[in-house]
Design a protein around this motif. Structure first.
Motif, short mmCIF file in Angstrom:
data_model
loop_
_atom_site.label_atom_id
_atom_site.label_comp_id
_atom_site.label_asym_id
_atom_site.label_seq_id
_atom_site.Cartn_x
_atom_site.Cartn_y
_atom_site.Cartn_z
N LYS A 1 0.83 -1.21 0.00
CA LYS A 1 0.00 0.00 0.00
C LYS A 1 0.86 1.26 0.00
CE LYS A 1 -3.90 -2.06 2.51
NZ LYS A 1 -4.65 -2.07 3.80
N ALA A 2 1.97 1.20 0.75
CA ALA A 2 2.84 2.37 0.84
C ALA A 2 3.64 2.59 -0.44
CB ALA A 2 3.80 2.20 2.02
N SER A 3 3.96 1.50 -1.16
CA SER A 3 4.84 1.63 -2.32
C SER A 3 4.11 1.89 -3.63
CB SER A 3 5.68 0.35 -2.47
OG SER A 3 4.85 -0.76 -2.80
N ASP A 4 2.81 1.59 -3.67
CA ASP A 4 2.07 1.70 -4.94
C ASP A 4 0.62 2.06 -4.64
OD1 ASP A 4 0.63 1.26 -7.31
OD2 ASP A 4 1.98 -0.32 -7.96
N PRO A 5 0.25 3.33 -4.80
CA PRO A 5 -1.12 3.76 -4.49
C PRO A 5 -2.19 3.03 -5.32
CG PRO A 5 0.32 5.66 -4.72
CD PRO A 5 1.11 4.46 -5.18
N ILE A 6 -1.90 2.72 -6.58
CA ILE A 6 -2.89 2.02 -7.40
C ILE A 6 -3.14 0.63 -6.84
CG2 ILE A 6 -3.32 1.02 -9.68
CD1 ILE A 6 -1.77 3.36 -10.89
N LEU A 7 -2.08 -0.07 -6.53
CA LEU A 7 -2.22 -1.40 -5.94
C LEU A 7 -2.88 -1.29 -4.57
CD1 LEU A 7 -1.60 -4.40 -6.38
CD2 LEU A 7 0.57 -4.04 -5.21
N GLY A 8 -2.56 -0.22 -3.83
CA GLY A 8 -3.17 -0.03 -2.52
C GLY A 8 -4.68 0.06 -2.60
N LYS A 9 -5.19 0.75 -3.60
CA LYS A 9 -6.64 0.85 -3.79
C LYS A 9 -7.24 -0.52 -4.11
CE LYS A 9 -6.70 5.68 -5.35
NZ LYS A 9 -6.97 6.58 -6.50
N LEU A 10 -6.51 -1.28 -4.91
CA LEU A 10 -6.99 -2.62 -5.26
C LEU A 10 -7.03 -3.52 -4.03
CD1 LEU A 10 -7.88 -4.57 -7.49
CD2 LEU A 10 -5.46 -5.12 -7.86
N ILE A 11 -6.03 -3.42 -3.19
CA ILE A 11 -5.99 -4.21 -1.95
C ILE A 11 -7.19 -3.88 -1.08
CG2 ILE A 11 -4.72 -4.55 0.21
CD1 ILE A 11 -2.14 -4.27 -1.46
N GLU A 12 -7.49 -2.60 -0.95
CA GLU A 12 -8.64 -2.18 -0.13
C GLU A 12 -9.94 -2.72 -0.72
OE1 GLU A 12 -8.77 -0.71 2.73
OE2 GLU A 12 -6.60 -0.45 2.92
N ARG A 13 -10.01 -2.73 -2.03
CA ARG A 13 -11.23 -3.18 -2.70
C ARG A 13 -11.42 -4.70 -2.57
NH1 ARG A 13 -11.66 -3.04 -9.16
NH2 ARG A 13 -13.57 -4.23 -9.45
N VAL A 14 -10.34 -5.45 -2.73
CA VAL A 14 -10.43 -6.92 -2.69
C VAL A 14 -10.59 -7.42 -1.26
CG1 VAL A 14 -9.14 -9.05 -3.11
CG2 VAL A 14 -9.18 -7.24 -4.85
N GLY A 15 -9.84 -6.84 -0.34
CA GLY A 15 -9.91 -7.28 1.06
C GLY A 15 -8.79 -8.23 1.42
N ALA A 16 -9.09 -9.18 2.29
CA ALA A 16 -8.07 -10.05 2.86
C ALA A 16 -7.38 -10.89 1.80
CB ALA A 16 -8.70 -10.98 3.90
N CYS A 17 -6.10 -11.13 2.04
CA CYS A 17 -5.32 -12.01 1.16
C CYS A 17 -5.47 -13.44 1.64
CB CYS A 17 -3.84 -11.61 1.18
SG CYS A 17 -2.79 -12.67 0.17
N THR A 18 -5.96 -14.30 0.76
CA THR A 18 -6.17 -15.69 1.15
C THR A 18 -5.21 -16.64 0.42
OG1 THR A 18 -7.97 -15.89 -0.48
CG2 THR A 18 -8.58 -15.35 1.78
N LEU A 19 -4.06 -16.12 0.04
CA LEU A 19 -2.99 -17.00 -0.42
C LEU A 19 -2.70 -18.02 0.68
CD1 LEU A 19 -0.16 -14.89 -2.11
CD2 LEU A 19 -1.08 -17.04 -2.97
N PRO A 20 -2.43 -19.27 0.34
CA PRO A 20 -2.10 -20.23 1.40
C PRO A 20 -0.72 -19.93 1.99
CG PRO A 20 -1.87 -21.24 -0.76
CD PRO A 20 -2.50 -19.90 -0.99
N PRO A 21 -0.60 -19.91 3.32
CA PRO A 21 0.71 -19.73 3.93
C PRO A 21 1.56 -20.97 3.72
CG PRO A 21 -0.90 -20.24 5.61
CD PRO A 21 -1.66 -20.07 4.32
N PRO A 22 2.87 -20.87 3.89
CA PRO A 22 3.73 -22.06 3.70
C PRO A 22 3.27 -23.21 4.60
CG PRO A 22 5.05 -20.08 3.94
CD PRO A 22 3.65 -19.68 4.26
#
Length: 208
Positions: free
Chosen positions: A17-38
């Motif tokens: 979010k801090a490094s890329d405002p466009i991606l930051g907006k997308l993160i806010e829109r999508v919500g939680a990251c559900t990538l599987p942890p290791p």
């Protein structure tokens, strides 16, 4: 309500979010990251088999065919030896193409003969894993990158040639044409060392 995500992703979300405002907006829109942890002690052989089976077909079709493959063993384990011993006709009957059967047999043979030792992969760097696994017929860079992201939980993988990634960047970054892989790499530079997480959000962004 957004699904919960693993706390391992909190630092990556803050950094992205801090490094890329466009991606930051997308993160806010999508919500939680559900990538599987290791996962501890992942079954890398089965993950590779599943990756080969799933090439160039839909996720739903891949799940169905992989389950049919497992059903061939009537509760026994899918191992390099059992896969090698399975007649081609039986694998074809599970819905696996002739070409993919050849790929699976090559994988099984290399592991059975000790030419490929997947137990060593977890300790290796990403590029070394890619170099090692692409020696298997039918396993390309993209296939190994998916293994790195979804099985080994590597957080800084960028499949720059992935069509979905390129489409998402064109859409969310308002580009006139699909970016070439080199342009994807340039845009993604601020996302390091969390490019896997950024890519997941790009994929999800296309779905909502």
């Amino acid at each position: 309500m957004n699904a919960p995500h693993h706390p391992i992703f909190d630092p990556s979300l803050d950094a992205l979010k801090a490094s890329d405002p466009i991606l930051g907006k997308l993160i806010e829109r999508v919500g939680a990251c559900t990538l599987p942890p290791p996962a501890p002690n992942p079954d890398l052989f089965c993950a590779l088999v599943r990756a080969i089976v799933g090439q160039q077909i839909s996720m739903a079709a891949a799940r169905t065919i992989y389950q049919r493959l497992l059903d061939c063993y009537d509760g026994s384990s899918l191992t390099p030896q059992t896969l090698w011993d399975t007649p081609e006709e039986r694998l074809r009957g599970a819905g696996i193409s002739r070409q993919k059967v050849a790929y699976l047999k090559d994988l099984a043979a290399k592991m059975r003969d000790g030419l490929l030792v997947v137990d060593r992969l977890e300790a290796m760097e990403d590029e070394a894993i890619i170099e090692t696994l692409t020696q298997v017929k039918g396993v390309g860079r993209w296939t190994v990158q998916m293994l790195l992201m979804f099985t080994l939980g590597r957080l800084d993988v960028l499949p720059a040639g992935d069509l979905g990634v390129r489409k998402a960047i064109r859409q969310f970054y308002a580009l006139e044409a699909l970016p070439k892989p080199k342009a994807v790499e340039d845009i993604a530079r601020p996302w390091q060392p969390y490019r896997s997480v950024a890519v997941w959000y790009l994929w999800r962004g296309l779905e909502i």
